[in-house]
Design an enzyme around this catalytic site. Structure first.
Site, PDB file in Angstrom:
ATOM      1  N   GLY A 104      32.909  37.883  31.574  1.00 39.14           N
ATOM      2  CA  GLY A 104      32.680  36.564  31.001  1.00 39.14           C
ATOM      3  C   GLY A 104      31.687  35.723  31.782  1.00 39.14           C
ATOM      4  N   ARG A 105      31.527  36.024  33.061  1.00 44.68           N
ATOM      5  CA  ARG A 105      30.538  35.299  33.868  1.00 44.68           C
ATOM      6  C   ARG A 105      29.921  36.196  34.931  1.00 44.68           C
ATOM      7  NH1 ARG A 105      34.259  31.929  37.946  1.00 44.68           N
ATOM      8  NH2 ARG A 105      36.121  33.167  37.750  1.00 44.68           N
ATOM      9  N   LYS A 125      27.468  36.740  39.665  1.00 44.90           N
ATOM     10  CA  LYS A 125      28.670  36.087  39.152  1.00 44.90           C
ATOM     11  C   LYS A 125      28.405  34.592  39.068  1.00 44.90           C
ATOM     12  CE  LYS A 125      33.660  35.624  39.712  1.00 44.90           C
ATOM     13  NZ  LYS A 125      34.852  36.039  40.490  1.00 44.90           N
ATOM     14  N   GLY A 138      30.419  30.568  31.568  1.00 46.37           N
ATOM     15  CA  GLY A 138      29.830  31.648  32.341  1.00 46.37           C
ATOM     16  C   GLY A 138      29.342  31.250  33.724  1.00 46.37           C
ATOM     17  N   ARG A 202      36.720  49.212  35.813  1.00 45.76           N
ATOM     18  CA  ARG A 202      38.112  48.796  36.006  1.00 45.76           C
ATOM     19  C   ARG A 202      39.040  49.626  35.117  1.00 45.76           C
ATOM     20  NH1 ARG A 202      36.940  43.135  36.797  1.00 45.76           N
ATOM     21  NH2 ARG A 202      34.730  42.962  37.228  1.00 45.76           N
ATOM     22  N   ASP A 270      42.559  44.395  34.384  1.00 47.63           N
ATOM     23  CA  ASP A 270      41.100  44.266  34.354  1.00 47.63           C
ATOM     24  C   ASP A 270      40.553  43.898  35.728  1.00 47.63           C
ATOM     25  OD1 ASP A 270      42.542  41.786  33.414  1.00 47.63           O
ATOM     26  OD2 ASP A 270      40.608  40.878  33.852  1.00 47.63           O
ATOM     27  N   ASN A 271      41.447  43.671  36.707  1.00 50.91           N
ATOM     28  CA  ASN A 271      41.022  43.398  38.079  1.00 50.91           C
ATOM     29  C   ASN A 271      41.370  44.550  39.012  1.00 50.91           C
ATOM     30  OD1 ASN A 271      40.045  40.876  37.380  1.00 50.91           O
ATOM     31  ND2 ASN A 271      41.940  39.818  37.885  1.00 50.91           N
TER      32      ASN A 271
END
Length: 518
Positions: A104-105, A125, A138, A202, A270-271
């Site tokens: 997302g960013r 990032k 973002g 990931r 997702d991390n």
């Protein structure tokens, strides 16, 4: 050393897999693709705040000397051979399926190949919106970017597997953030971190493809990941062998987190890196006073799903989600059997690690009971974890009574001990000294093992908060000092920071609890 501008970047990920080439930044679902082309959104003025000299040397990247090179680090300039993109992935967040998420960013610029033939992804990032930004902008603020930059590098010097950070730049633009999601939004200085890793893949990348029943793409991504990042794995059972190695790497990572007292704060799938790296530094913290239930993330309250003591079990749960995503490629029973090896691997590595923290020559079955006594006593007494183990290293081999023990550990305590706590600590230290006297190695050798296993300097949240406040005022004295101290975490050269968390920091926003806002 090569210039960021003139380097020929590789782009094997985008040339291997289908992607959305439109460059459309409108938030949307992107079925059938693994990434979306994303050109960074320019900012007002890119200024260099920090540069990781050691990482740049390792990669062979020359420090920017022109504004055009600097602009690459802020998203204002894209080198000719770069192909910026945002990856598409999904995930389980706080135990619930969240569906498509994606970068997302974060925008990957390209793949940098070193002179030794190793390839690393360079990723910005905070460089603007992507197709996966949903309702966000973002961007990233200085507050979170400083934390990510410093901690990425600090973990590397601690010896914990991690992604790295090459640079930190300011954008010259304010970013609106509601730090604690309580309706008190305010403008903060904007910043961008350049993140570096062999891959940012990931668990969620594989979950995404399975959830959409894109089995061909799933198989392709698995094969590509093995060929590229696990080339030693071959044979008919290579996918199962690969999953087993992810299980082992993840267990190793959890042991390292517990060793240094690191709490990630947002262990969503997702991390979680398929390379076993620490990834995505958000509302993290080191443990100050020892508390297995400590979580630094306000969003994680009141359940404390991602608390310090729960991290190993959450990793097992997350591996189960990855196993489920691989079901189209492997037999269920084989996957479950591989998943179950996690527990044995973790505990074996954990006790070995604790043996080193305690300076034992070896770890026997009886020693596991001593380790358990340490865990229970520390949870009851709540000393500063880092300082406690430093004092343990210098423990005299004879302690006459409970008062003498309490006096030795006084500098690690946040509160005076109750009589019950004092006796509990004395009992522990008595048993520990009895065990130390059975060591087959010298006391000096034992202490050397302990000094290598127990950090003396950690990036405490209150220090980061102070450095951020100074940077926001245009001062970088503390920031630069922390940047040097983090490179020698096992040294006593920066003992000006060797103290318990001050009382004022126990409740101050940004020092005790944090949010995912950045």
């Amino acid at each position: 050393m090569e210039s960021l501008r003139s380097k020929h970047y590789k782009k094997e990920f985008v040339t291997t897999f289908p992607g959305d080439e439109s460059g459309n930044l409108t938030p949307r679902q992107t079925p059938g693709v693994l990434y979306s082309k994303t050109i960074p959104t320019p900012v007002e003025k890119v200024s260099l705040l920090a540069w990781s000299e050691d990482l740049a040397e390792e990669l062979g990247i020359a420090k920017p000397t022109t504004q055009e090179e600097l602009d690459i680090l802020g998203g204002n300039y894209v080198a000719e051979t770069m192909y910026p993109y945002a990856a598409c992935y999904a995930g389980h967040q706080f135990g619930s399926w969240a569906g498509q998420l994606g970068d997302g960013r974060a925008i990957t610029l390209g793949e940098w190949e070193t002179t030794k033939g190793k390839t690393f992804e360079l990723q910005l990032k905070g460089a603007g919106p992507t197709a996966y930004s949903r309702r966000a902008d973002g961007r990233a603020v200085l507050r979170s970017s400083v934390r990510e930059y410093l901690m990425s590098e600090a973990m590397h010097y601690l010896g914990v597997p991690t992604t790295r950070a090459l640079s930190l730049v300011s954008t010259g633009e304010p970013v609106l953030r509601d730090m604690f999601y309580n309706g008190n939004a305010a403008y903060e200085p904007g910043a961008i971190v350049t993140r570096v890793a062999p891959s940012f893949l990931r668990f969620g990348n594989f979950e995404m493809l399975n959830s959409r029943k894109e089995t061909d793409h799933l198989q392709q991504l698995v094969n590509w990941t093995i060929d590229r990042y696990y080339p030693h794995i071959t044979g008919e059972d290579n996918v199962l062998t690969w999953f087993k190695e992810i299980v082992e790497r993840t267990a190793t990572l959890m042991v390292e987190w517990q060793r240094v007292g690191f709490v990630h704060g947002v262990m969503n799938t997702d991390n979680m890196s398929v390379l076993g790296l620490t990834i995505d530094y958000g509302p993290y913290s080191f443990v100050d006073d020892y508390d297995p239930d400590f979580t630094p993330n306000t969003t994680d309250l009141p359940g404390r799903r991602y608390a310090f003591g729960k991290q190993p079990s959450i990793a097992y749960w997350n591996l189960g989600c990855l196993a489920a995503a691989l079901l189209p490629l492997l037999e269920k029973d084989a996957l479950l059997a591989a998943l179950e090896t996690y527990k044995e691997i973790y505990w074996q590595k954990y006790y070995q690690m604790m043996g080193k923290k305690l300076g034992l020559d070896k770890v026997t079955d009886a020693d596991t009971e001593l380790v358990t006594q340490f865990e229970k006593t520390l949870a009851a007494v709540k000393p500063d974890m880092t300082i406690f183990y430093q004092l343990l290293t210098d423990l005299p081999l004879f302690m006459a009574n409970a008062n003498e023990v309490a006096g030795h550990f006084k500098d690690s305590l946040y509160d005076d001990l109750t009589p019950e706590q004092s006796e509990q600590l004395y009992s522990l230290i008595s048993n520990y000294l009895e065990r130390l006297n059975k060591n087959t190695i010298t006391r000096q050798a034992s202490q050397e093992i302990m000094r290598k296993a127990n950090p003396r300097f950690i990036l405490r949240n209150y220090l980061l908060h102070q450095a951020i406040e100074e940077l926001e005022k245009g001062e970088d004295t503390l920031f630069l000092k922390l940047q040097e101290a983090m490179k020698q975490p096992y040294s006593d050269k920066f003992d000006e920071f060797f103290q318990t968390r001050p009382e004022w920091a126990s409740q101050k926003a940004g020092c005790s609890m944090l949010s995912c806002s950045s």
